[in-house]
Design a protein around this motif. Structure first.
Motif, PDB file in Angstrom:
ATOM      1  N   GLN A   1       6.275 -11.144   4.627  1.00  0.00           N
ATOM      2  CA  GLN A   1       5.775  -9.783   4.455  1.00  0.00           C
ATOM      3  C   GLN A   1       6.875  -8.751   4.699  1.00  0.00           C
ATOM      4  O   GLN A   1       6.911  -7.709   4.070  1.00  0.00           O
ATOM      5  CB  GLN A   1       4.596  -9.534   5.395  1.00  0.00           C
ATOM      6  CG  GLN A   1       3.336 -10.247   4.935  1.00  0.00           C
ATOM      7  CD  GLN A   1       2.252 -10.208   5.970  1.00  0.00           C
ATOM      8  OE1 GLN A   1       2.031 -11.185   6.652  1.00  0.00           O
ATOM      9  NE2 GLN A   1       1.576  -9.095   6.103  1.00  0.00           N
ATOM     10  N   ARG A   2       7.771  -9.031   5.614  1.00  0.00           N
ATOM     11  CA  ARG A   2       8.871  -8.103   5.893  1.00  0.00           C
ATOM     12  C   ARG A   2      10.089  -8.376   5.022  1.00  0.00           C
ATOM     13  O   ARG A   2      11.040  -7.613   5.032  1.00  0.00           O
ATOM     14  CB  ARG A   2       9.262  -8.194   7.366  1.00  0.00           C
ATOM     15  CG  ARG A   2       8.235  -7.549   8.291  1.00  0.00           C
ATOM     16  CD  ARG A   2       8.773  -7.399   9.691  1.00  0.00           C
ATOM     17  NE  ARG A   2       8.960  -8.658  10.370  1.00  0.00           N
ATOM     18  CZ  ARG A   2       8.054  -9.283  11.097  1.00  0.00           C
ATOM     19  NH1 ARG A   2       6.866  -8.761  11.228  1.00  0.00           N
ATOM     20  NH2 ARG A   2       8.313 -10.421  11.690  1.00  0.00           N
ATOM     21  N   GLY A   3      10.081  -9.470   4.276  1.00  0.00           N
ATOM     22  CA  GLY A   3      11.192  -9.777   3.381  1.00  0.00           C
ATOM     23  C   GLY A   3      12.360 -10.446   4.061  1.00  0.00           C
ATOM     24  O   GLY A   3      13.417 -10.621   3.463  1.00  0.00           O
TER      25      GLY A   3
ATOM     26  N   ALA B   1      11.802 -11.160  -2.383  1.00  0.00           N
ATOM     27  CA  ALA B   1      10.483 -10.926  -1.790  1.00  0.00           C
ATOM     28  C   ALA B   1       9.725  -9.770  -2.432  1.00  0.00           C
ATOM     29  O   ALA B   1       8.507  -9.691  -2.304  1.00  0.00           O
ATOM     30  CB  ALA B   1      10.630 -10.650  -0.295  1.00  0.00           C
ATOM     31  N   GLU B   2      10.408  -8.872  -3.142  1.00  0.00           N
ATOM     32  CA  GLU B   2       9.746  -7.659  -3.626  1.00  0.00           C
ATOM     33  C   GLU B   2       8.479  -7.920  -4.441  1.00  0.00           C
ATOM     34  O   GLU B   2       7.438  -7.320  -4.162  1.00  0.00           O
ATOM     35  CB  GLU B   2      10.707  -6.782  -4.420  1.00  0.00           C
ATOM     36  CG  GLU B   2      10.049  -5.487  -4.846  1.00  0.00           C
ATOM     37  CD  GLU B   2      10.979  -4.561  -5.615  1.00  0.00           C
ATOM     38  OE1 GLU B   2      10.466  -3.607  -6.198  1.00  0.00           O
ATOM     39  OE2 GLU B   2      12.194  -4.809  -5.640  1.00  0.00           O
TER      40      GLU B   2
ATOM     41  N   GLN C   1       5.779  -9.116  -2.023  1.00  0.00           N
ATOM     42  CA  GLN C   1       5.346  -8.034  -1.141  1.00  0.00           C
ATOM     43  C   GLN C   1       4.436  -7.064  -1.893  1.00  0.00           C
ATOM     44  O   GLN C   1       3.440  -6.592  -1.351  1.00  0.00           O
ATOM     45  CB  GLN C   1       6.549  -7.286  -0.583  1.00  0.00           C
ATOM     46  CG  GLN C   1       7.337  -8.076   0.438  1.00  0.00           C
ATOM     47  CD  GLN C   1       8.593  -7.353   0.856  1.00  0.00           C
ATOM     48  OE1 GLN C   1       9.243  -6.701   0.050  1.00  0.00           O
ATOM     49  NE2 GLN C   1       8.935  -7.467   2.119  1.00  0.00           N
TER      50      GLN C   1
ATOM     51  N   ALA D   1       1.865  -5.629   3.758  1.00  0.00           N
ATOM     52  CA  ALA D   1       3.282  -5.898   3.516  1.00  0.00           C
ATOM     53  C   ALA D   1       4.058  -4.613   3.729  1.00  0.00           C
ATOM     54  O   ALA D   1       3.494  -3.522   3.685  1.00  0.00           O
ATOM     55  CB  ALA D   1       3.503  -6.427   2.098  1.00  0.00           C
ATOM     56  N   SER D   2       5.349  -4.752   3.923  1.00  0.00           N
ATOM     57  CA  SER D   2       6.184  -3.569   4.146  1.00  0.00           C
ATOM     58  C   SER D   2       6.492  -2.841   2.840  1.00  0.00           C
ATOM     59  O   SER D   2       7.123  -1.804   2.851  1.00  0.00           O
ATOM     60  CB  SER D   2       7.491  -3.972   4.831  1.00  0.00           C
ATOM     61  OG  SER D   2       8.210  -4.880   4.022  1.00  0.00           O
ATOM     62  N   TYR D   3       5.997  -3.358   1.728  1.00  0.00           N
ATOM     63  CA  TYR D   3       6.238  -2.744   0.423  1.00  0.00           C
ATOM     64  C   TYR D   3       5.404  -1.482   0.286  1.00  0.00           C
ATOM     65  O   TYR D   3       4.217  -1.466   0.594  1.00  0.00           O
ATOM     66  CB  TYR D   3       5.879  -3.738  -0.688  1.00  0.00           C
ATOM     67  CG  TYR D   3       6.203  -3.248  -2.075  1.00  0.00           C
ATOM     68  CD1 TYR D   3       7.460  -3.442  -2.614  1.00  0.00           C
ATOM     69  CD2 TYR D   3       5.264  -2.579  -2.842  1.00  0.00           C
ATOM     70  CE1 TYR D   3       7.775  -3.000  -3.884  1.00  0.00           C
ATOM     71  CE2 TYR D   3       5.565  -2.132  -4.111  1.00  0.00           C
ATOM     72  CZ  TYR D   3       6.818  -2.341  -4.620  1.00  0.00           C
ATOM     73  OH  TYR D   3       7.130  -1.899  -5.880  1.00  0.00           O
TER      74      TYR D   3
END
Length: 171
Positions: free
Chosen positions: A53-55, A62-63, A66, A78-80
């Motif tokens: 989730q944080r990549g 990861a984008e 996410q 997710a942090s996205y």
């Protein structure tokens, strides 16, 4: 063994992202307890989930995962930061993937808005009757409207065209 960004190679990261995106396509299918299959998949990834989730594990790969978590998961964040706010997609927006039988895939991207309708049936009719020069996609909008776009496959030079290989699947 604790997984870290250094312990996942590019091929492993790409495979994890591809599998996650396939499960994201099942986010609207619920199990007997009312939980989506995508959330169940993310739950099964518990030892890796926070890092994904944080990549941290997948790096730049990861984008897409996410974004799928941010858009399709009911339980996980997710942090996205989702920036797709307009109901009309911009040319080049990624709206899906075409998967070949060997597991490889290419992105499906929008080109031009062809129609905007109040029902799926009307959008299908308009898109079906538009002149054929490219593949077509129909996307439901959060505003209740259905938009039909001409589309393209994001392939590299010399790669086979997805529609020439009928054993694949579009998602």
């Amino acid at each position: 063994m604790q997984l870290s960004a250094a312990s996942v190679d590019r091929a492993g990261a790409a495979a994890l992202v591809e599998r996650g995106l396939r499960w994201a396509q099942r986010s609207d299918i619920l199990d007997g307890a009312g939980q989506s299959y995508f959330d169940r998949y993310l739950q099964a990834l518990e030892p890796l989930r926070d890092e994904v989730q944080r990549g941290h594990i997948l790096g730049e790969a990861a984008e897409p995962l996410q974004k799928a978590i941010a858009l399709r998961s009911k339980r996980f964040k997710a942090s996205y930061n989702v920036t797709d706010g307009s109901p009309v997609l911009a040319p080049g927006s990624v709206v899906g993937r075409f998967y070949f039988s060997d597991g490889s895939s290419v992105q499906v991207r929008t080109l031009v808005l062809l129609t905007e309708e109040t029902s799926l049936e009307r959008a299908e009719l308009r898109v079906r009757n538009a002149p054929r020069s490219t593949p077509r996609v129909i996307i439901p909008g959060k505003d209740g409207r259905w938009r039909g776009y001409s589309a393209e496959f994001n392939t590299v030079a010399g790669a086979p065209e997805p529609l020439d290989r009928t054993e694949g699947n579009a998602y």
